[in-house]
Design a protein around this motif. Structure first.
Motif, PDB file in Angstrom:
ATOM      1  N   ASP A  59       0.831  -1.209   0.000  1.00  0.00           N
ATOM      2  CA  ASP A  59       0.000   0.000   0.000  1.00  0.00           C
ATOM      3  C   ASP A  59       0.862   1.253   0.000  1.00  0.00           C
ATOM      4  OD1 ASP A  59      -2.314  -1.466   0.044  1.00  0.00           O
ATOM      5  OD2 ASP A  59      -2.511  -1.404   2.220  1.00  0.00           O
ATOM      6  N   ALA A  60       1.836   1.290   0.908  1.00  0.00           N
ATOM      7  CA  ALA A  60       2.686   2.474   1.011  1.00  0.00           C
ATOM      8  C   ALA A  60       3.477   2.704  -0.277  1.00  0.00           C
ATOM      9  CB  ALA A  60       3.640   2.329   2.197  1.00  0.00           C
ATOM     10  N   THR A  61       3.943   1.618  -0.903  1.00  0.00           N
ATOM     11  CA  THR A  61       4.714   1.745  -2.148  1.00  0.00           C
ATOM     12  C   THR A  61       3.844   2.293  -3.282  1.00  0.00           C
ATOM     13  OG1 THR A  61       6.098  -0.127  -1.473  1.00  0.00           O
ATOM     14  CG2 THR A  61       6.159   0.503  -3.796  1.00  0.00           C
ATOM     15  N   ILE A  62       2.620   1.786  -3.387  1.00  0.00           N
ATOM     16  CA  ILE A  62       1.702   2.269  -4.430  1.00  0.00           C
ATOM     17  C   ILE A  62       1.357   3.736  -4.200  1.00  0.00           C
ATOM     18  CG2 ILE A  62      -0.618   2.029  -5.401  1.00  0.00           C
ATOM     19  CD1 ILE A  62      -0.416  -0.967  -4.881  1.00  0.00           C
ATOM     20  N   MET A  63       1.092   4.093  -2.945  1.00  0.00           N
ATOM     21  CA  MET A  63       0.757   5.488  -2.649  1.00  0.00           C
ATOM     22  C   MET A  63       1.934   6.415  -2.950  1.00  0.00           C
ATOM     23  SD  MET A  63      -1.751   5.577   0.689  1.00  0.00           S
ATOM     24  CE  MET A  63      -0.590   4.875   1.840  1.00  0.00           C
ATOM     25  N   PHE A  64       3.148   5.974  -2.625  1.00  0.00           N
ATOM     26  CA  PHE A  64       4.332   6.791  -2.904  1.00  0.00           C
ATOM     27  C   PHE A  64       4.486   7.019  -4.411  1.00  0.00           C
ATOM     28  CE2 PHE A  64       8.899   6.981  -3.945  1.00  0.00           C
ATOM     29  CZ  PHE A  64       9.217   8.174  -3.300  1.00  0.00           C
ATOM     30  N   THR A  65       4.336   5.947  -5.179  1.00  0.00           N
ATOM     31  CA  THR A  65       4.433   6.077  -6.638  1.00  0.00           C
ATOM     32  C   THR A  65       3.335   6.988  -7.174  1.00  0.00           C
ATOM     33  OG1 THR A  65       5.311   3.822  -6.737  1.00  0.00           O
ATOM     34  CG2 THR A  65       4.556   4.792  -8.806  1.00  0.00           C
ATOM     35  N   GLY A  66       2.124   6.832  -6.654  1.00  0.00           N
ATOM     36  CA  GLY A  66       1.019   7.682  -7.087  1.00  0.00           C
ATOM     37  C   GLY A  66       1.252   9.146  -6.771  1.00  0.00           C
ATOM     38  N   LEU A  67       1.864   9.426  -5.624  1.00  0.00           N
ATOM     39  CA  LEU A  67       2.152  10.816  -5.261  1.00  0.00           C
ATOM     40  C   LEU A  67       3.206  11.431  -6.181  1.00  0.00           C
ATOM     41  CD1 LEU A  67       2.054  10.542  -1.372  1.00  0.00           C
ATOM     42  CD2 LEU A  67       0.605  12.012  -2.777  1.00  0.00           C
ATOM     43  N   ILE A  68       4.199  10.642  -6.563  1.00  0.00           N
ATOM     44  CA  ILE A  68       5.188  11.127  -7.527  1.00  0.00           C
ATOM     45  C   ILE A  68       4.498  11.457  -8.851  1.00  0.00           C
ATOM     46  CG2 ILE A  68       7.255  10.534  -8.838  1.00  0.00           C
ATOM     47  CD1 ILE A  68       7.738  11.042  -5.862  1.00  0.00           C
ATOM     48  N   MET A  69       3.570  10.584  -9.263  1.00  0.00           N
ATOM     49  CA  MET A  69       2.826  10.832 -10.506  1.00  0.00           C
ATOM     50  C   MET A  69       1.984  12.094 -10.402  1.00  0.00           C
ATOM     51  SD  MET A  69       1.666   6.872 -11.202  1.00  0.00           S
ATOM     52  CE  MET A  69       0.552   7.284 -12.543  1.00  0.00           C
ATOM     53  N   LEU A  70       1.331  12.312  -9.262  1.00  0.00           N
ATOM     54  CA  LEU A  70       0.502  13.505  -9.079  1.00  0.00           C
ATOM     55  C   LEU A  70       1.351  14.770  -9.065  1.00  0.00           C
ATOM     56  CD1 LEU A  70      -1.977  12.197  -6.365  1.00  0.00           C
ATOM     57  CD2 LEU A  70      -2.595  12.978  -8.641  1.00  0.00           C
ATOM     58  N   GLY A  74      -4.809  17.204 -21.734  1.00  0.00           N
ATOM     59  CA  GLY A  74      -3.859  16.118 -21.517  1.00  0.00           C
ATOM     60  C   GLY A  74      -3.384  16.071 -20.078  1.00  0.00           C
ATOM     61  N   TRP A  75      -3.202  17.255 -19.482  1.00  0.00           N
ATOM     62  CA  TRP A  75      -2.822  17.306 -18.064  1.00  0.00           C
ATOM     63  C   TRP A  75      -3.934  16.726 -17.185  1.00  0.00           C
ATOM     64  CZ3 TRP A  75      -4.830  21.685 -14.891  1.00  0.00           C
ATOM     65  CH2 TRP A  75      -4.491  21.541 -13.534  1.00  0.00           C
ATOM     66  N   VAL A  76      -5.177  17.063 -17.489  1.00  0.00           N
ATOM     67  CA  VAL A  76      -6.302  16.535 -16.714  1.00  0.00           C
ATOM     68  C   VAL A  76      -6.352  15.013 -16.804  1.00  0.00           C
ATOM     69  CG1 VAL A  76      -8.820  16.429 -16.570  1.00  0.00           C
ATOM     70  CG2 VAL A  76      -7.681  18.635 -16.885  1.00  0.00           C
ATOM     71  N   ILE A  77      -6.122  14.466 -18.001  1.00  0.00           N
ATOM     72  CA  ILE A  77      -6.135  13.009 -18.174  1.00  0.00           C
ATOM     73  C   ILE A  77      -5.023  12.363 -17.348  1.00  0.00           C
ATOM     74  CG2 ILE A  77      -5.780  11.157 -19.855  1.00  0.00           C
ATOM     75  CD1 ILE A  77      -7.092  12.980 -21.957  1.00  0.00           C
ATOM     76  N   CYS A  78      -3.812  12.949 -17.411  1.00  0.00           N
ATOM     77  CA  CYS A  78      -2.688  12.430 -16.622  1.00  0.00           C
ATOM     78  C   CYS A  78      -2.995  12.516 -15.133  1.00  0.00           C
ATOM     79  CB  CYS A  78      -1.423  13.211 -16.962  1.00  0.00           C
ATOM     80  SG  CYS A  78       0.053  12.649 -16.090  1.00  0.00           S
ATOM     81  N   TYR A  79      -3.587  13.610 -14.717  1.00  0.00           N
ATOM     82  CA  TYR A  79      -3.965  13.839 -13.321  1.00  0.00           C
ATOM     83  C   TYR A  79      -4.992  12.799 -12.856  1.00  0.00           C
ATOM     84  CZ  TYR A  79      -5.681  16.634  -9.314  1.00  0.00           C
ATOM     85  OH  TYR A  79      -6.052  17.081  -8.074  1.00  0.00           O
ATOM     86  N   ALA A  80      -5.973  12.529 -13.690  1.00  0.00           N
ATOM     87  CA  ALA A  80      -7.033  11.579 -13.338  1.00  0.00           C
ATOM     88  C   ALA A  80      -6.486  10.165 -13.176  1.00  0.00           C
ATOM     89  CB  ALA A  80      -8.134  11.604 -14.395  1.00  0.00           C
TER      90      ALA A  80
END
Length: 660
Positions: free
Chosen positions: A191-202, A212-218
């Motif tokens: 869970d923590a690893t997925i959340m960390f990766t997701g935060l980097i993506m955000l 395109g930014w909105v799609i990447c954000y979503a």
């Protein structure tokens, strides 16, 4: 039990599984004394007191051995208040002693036992509700994309909410299964690893165009949501099992404080929301030259929201380290014990099947009430912008909305903490907290619904504000806290994460319902829509002896269990209607528990004897010791099936004490 061969009463109360291990010779296994201890005239007073001390703890039973829920109402109130007063004095005394030795020790205790177990939910609450908080900023800075939809696809703007919730649902179901299959610790790290990766993506989300930014954000939110979803079953199950055990061994702390411990970890979600709002306010002031008023520059908006996501990324990276190197065997202990008892190496599909068969009503109750609650909970959060519009119709700044939201979160935190203090009270507890919370939320939405113009008029706007804030308070001091703990404690260890994840996923369907429907309703219509989801309720259930009852169910002997886990007080209305409580019999249960303790003692002594034989230290093939002869003689003791000429068999085919 032979006279003189009794247990010391210095053993920890409730640690039934260690029974006899500290005694010189253990209980008499020769059948000299009947199992019905209280009815045995040969039983010494000290032996009788020892059994009552272990099997009838004074926080749940009267001096006469009557379970608290079997007492008449006035005697029950008197007994519960007496226990609560004694426990309060004990805790205050322990706190004062801790404080005198080290004034900062209570803070360290709170951090270790409440903050760290709920750190994942705190980070999740920070980011999850940040999405709604930054949306007004996006609408103010990028109106052609986020509000007028001239350069961005309207459906992708809506998808920001949808994909986040769908990701959470995927995570809750997927990680719940993984938690029961591979283990709690792996689920926590994942869970923590997925959340960390997701935060980097955000933080780094970008696009050639705004759409395109909105799609990447979503899609970044979807990925992050998978980790968020997994936090629900993992935090609930691991926190409960680490703090209070599997439920098989009932300890005083389990009985009196299980709900408080789990709820104290859960309320970190509220602190996450609080700090997110504080940090957003500070960041906007920093990057907007100390002003919170419009117009806002695109640069200030970009820095504000990206730094707000980068901060929890640092915390989540530390969480990965903590869970990898500091959270070790304890996180999986109870699951390993349950699997070993039933000779399961992978996912326990049999337990899952039995859970739906015997606890199907509970699944519907925990999933259904969570769905109802999340329509309320997310309805309240999604309604924030409309709330500000109603009370400040001419406002163009996002700062007042953020400040009002900060007040709303502060009120919610009061509800969280009050819930943690009262959720274990036997006279109030889960059932009444759930009922009152739903009822009050219903009232605080339905009243302005039918008098909308009246309460939104200038002379009555304060009443409108009060009702909105109080709906947040009673949501936390009620269904939002109860659904989280109930979905974990009413299921057996083997499928606890799966059942909790499924219930939480149904809850997020309620959030999805609110997110979808709110796009098509006017503000007055939203008040009409939300309150009716507060009319459902389910009876709160106790974890006490859950695993012991489950062992009988797994062995196909459900009706042979007579303990307090089937006491009508701890059953839902549906289970009472089905007649589940008809097998409750405290006298038969007392006899069974004594027999189970004897079986556990025999197993432990046999294991020790076998180890000594292998080492050739105390046993000799030609001259068996007295202990060896003792075990040979004691194998013809009565068992749960009533066969006095057969050694006590394990319920599940494994070496153990009838699987209990």
């Amino acid at each position: 039990m032979a006279t003189g061969h009794h247990l010391t009463t210095q053993e920890p109360q409730g640690e039934v599984m260690n029974y006899g291990l500290n005694a010189p010779h253990g209980p008499d296994m020769t059948g000299t004394h009947p199992i019905a201890v209280d009815a045995n005239p040969d039983m010494t007073q000290n032996e009788r007191e020892v059994f009552n001390y272990l099997l009838r703890p004074d926080d749940s039973y009267t001096e006469n051995g009557v379970y608290w829920a079997d007492l008449p109402i006035m005697q029950r109130i008197k007994f519960v208040n007496k226990v609560n007063n004694i426990e309060s004095r004990r805790e205050l005394g322990a706190f004062w002693t801790m404080f005198k030795n080290d004034p900062l020790a209570p803070i360290g205790f709170y951090m270790r036992n409440m903050v760290l177990p709920g750190a994942g939910l705190g980070l999740e609450g920070y980011v999850l509700f940040s999405i709604g908080n930054v949306k007004p900023l996006f609408q103010a800075v990028f109106p052609n994309c986020w509000s007028k939809y001239k350069v961005c696809n309207k459906q992708w703007i809506y998808a920001v909410d949808y994909l986040e919730i769908i990701g959470i649902i995927v995570g809750q179901i997927m990680v719940g299964i993984i938690g029961d299959w591979i283990g709690r610790r792996w689920g926590l790290i994942q869970d923590a690893t997925i959340m960390f990766t997701g935060l980097i993506m955000l933080t780094a989300s970008w696009g050639v165009t705004q759409n395109g930014w909105v799609i990447c954000y979503a899609w970044s939110l979807f990925f992050y949501g998978i980790g968020v979803g997994g936090e629900y079953p993992m935090t609930a199950t691991s926190g409960m099992e680490n703090a209070v055990g599997s439920g098989k061994v009932s300890t005083r702390d389990d009985r009196l404080h299980r709900g408080r411990k789990v709820t104290s970890a859960f309320l970190m979600q509220g602190w996450g929301q609080f700090f997110n709002q504080v940090i957003l306010i500070l960041l906007l002031l920093i990057f907007h030259h100390g002003s919170g008023n419009p117009p806002y520059s695109a640069l200030a908006a970009q820095w504000t929201y990206r730094v707000s996501f980068a901060i929890p990324a640092v915390g989540t990276a530390w969480l990965i380290y903590w869970r990898t190197f500091k959270v070790k065997a304890a996180a999986n202990k109870q699951l390993r014990i349950a699997k070993a008892k039933n000779a399961v190496t992978g996912y326990d599909t049999q337990s899952l099947s039995l859970c739906f068969r015997y606890f199907g009503g509970r699944v519907l109750a925990t999933a259904g009430t969570w769905y109802m609650n999340d329509v309320f909970f997310y309805g309240n959060k999604l309604f924030q912008s409309e709330f500000i519009t109603v009370i400040m119709p001419s406002n163009k700044s996002i700062m007042p909305g953020w400040l009002y939201n900060l007040i709303n979160v502060g009120v919610s935190l009061c509800g969280y903490y009050l819930a943690s203090f009262l959720i274990d009270n036997k006279l109030y507890g889960r059932k009444h907290m759930m009922t009152l919370g739903f009822l009050m939320c219903f009232i605080f939405f339905v009243v302005p619904a039918f008098k909308y113009k009246y309460y939104t008029s200038p002379g009555h706007i304060k009443e409108f504000q009060a009702m909105y804030f109080l709906s947040s308070f009673f949501n936390q001091f009620g269904p939002n806290s109860v659904t989280f703990i109930a979905a974990a404690e009413v299921y057996p260890v083997a499928v606890r994460a799966t059942a909790h994840g499924f219930s939480a996923a149904c809850g997020k369907l309620g959030a999805l319902t609110a997110a979808v429907v709110y796009n098509y309703l006017t503000t007055p219509q939203k008040f009409y829509f939300v309150p009716w989801f507060g009319l459902a309720d389910t009876t709160g259930l106790d974890l006490k002896e859950q695993e012991r009852r489950w062992a009988y169910i797994r062995a196909g002997r459900e009706h042979e269990y007579h303990g307090v886990a089937v006491h009508p007080k701890h059953l839902s209305l549906y289970e009472r209607f089905r007649g589940v409580g008809k097998d409750y019999n405290p006298d038969l249960d007392y006899k069974q528990r004594v027999e189970e303790m004897r079986g556990e003692w025999e197993m432990r002594m046999s294991e020790r004897a076998a180890e000594k034989e292998l080492d050739h230290e105390d046993f000799d093939d030609d001259h068996p010791s007295e202990v060896h002869s003792f075990f040979a003689r004691s194998t013809k003791s009565p068992n749960l099936r009533g066969n006095e000429n057969e050694k006590i068999p394990p319920m599940n085919g494994q070496n153990g004490t009838n699987g209990i």
